[in-house]
Design an enzyme around this catalytic site. Structure first.
Site, PDB file in Angstrom:
ATOM      1  CE  LYS A 131      -2.490   0.928   3.112  1.00  0.00           C
ATOM      2  NZ  LYS A 131      -3.516   1.108   4.517  1.00  0.00           N
ATOM      3  CG  ASP A 149      -7.437   4.158   2.908  1.00  0.00           C
ATOM      4  OD1 ASP A 149      -8.164   4.018   2.088  1.00  0.00           O
ATOM      5  OD2 ASP A 149      -7.185   5.373   2.836  1.00  0.00           O
TER       6      ASP A 149
END
Length: 223
Positions: A131, A149
């Site tokens: 990420k 997220d």
């Protein structure tokens, strides 16, 4: 046995998805991260610090930190003990201090003090996962990427862009269905929409530019 590729969206659904991102683009043509940064290095550090923390809290910390240490060399001089007071207000600050100093050391030793703009090299750095690498590469316009997220996960499900049960599954779905010309900014549109409009408890449907395209709208407005 190899898995069959997921079925392609039908024309009507492709049209709905395209309209969603057209409207996001009309509302904000070039959205960017809300983290404060001035270089690939300060961006990387800010993203590492932002794990399980708000952008606001990270920006408050880096506003004091970056005038003192905004390069790998300066960060190494500061060291873990020197860095910790600047980021003590951020969650997991001890682990993050260790990672930031360690990645700074690696950048100097292996990358000439520069942030490598390559996914594999980024993910080899301490504290940098998929990420984090996606955020950095996308923000710097190196590689279209969608970092999933909690906000992106929520919006993707409410808009029925994905039914994935994990962030990786949602990412794969989004990368497949988001129109190619919208991929570079899709991450930011989704995260900002989730942060300010499609919030967790009481989404602001009246202020939503895609409310009429949202299959979940009736759950919050009663039809």
């Amino acid at each position: 046995m190899a898995k069959s590729p997921p079925p392609k969206a039908r024309p009507k659904e492709r049209s709905r998805i395209a309209e969603i991102f057209d409207r996001f683009a009309a509302a904000a043509a070039d959205p960017r991260t809300e983290l404060t940064y001035a270089s690939p290095y300060t961006l990387l550090v800010a993203v590492v610090l932002s794990a399980q923390a708000t952008d606001v809290s990270v920006n408050k910390a880096t506003a004091r930190l970056y005038p003192v240490a905004d390069t790998p060399e300066k960060m190494l001089t500061l060291g873990e003990a020197g860095l910790t007071p600047y980021i003590a207000s951020i969650g997991l600050f001890r682990t993050k201090a260790k990672n930031v100093v360690a990645l700074s050391r690696i950048l100097i030793a292996s990358h000439g003090g520069e942030v490598p703009l390559d996914r594999a090299a980024l993910m080899a750095l301490p504290g940098v996962g998929r990420k984090t690498a996606s955020v950095v590469l996308n923000e710097l316009d190196v590689e279209p990427a969608i970092a999933v997220d909690t906000h992106v996960f929520r919006v993707a499900h409410r808009l029925k862009l994905s039914a994935g049960k994990t962030p990786d599954q949602v990412e794969a779905d989004l990368m497949r269905i988001v129109p190619k010309e919208r991929l570079t900014r899709a991450h930011h549109w989704l995260i900002l929409h989730g942060r300010y409009v499609c919030v967790a408890r009481k989404p602001r449907c009246a202020a939503c530019v895609v409310a009429d395209l949202c299959p979940s709208r009736e759950l919050f407005q009663g039809g």
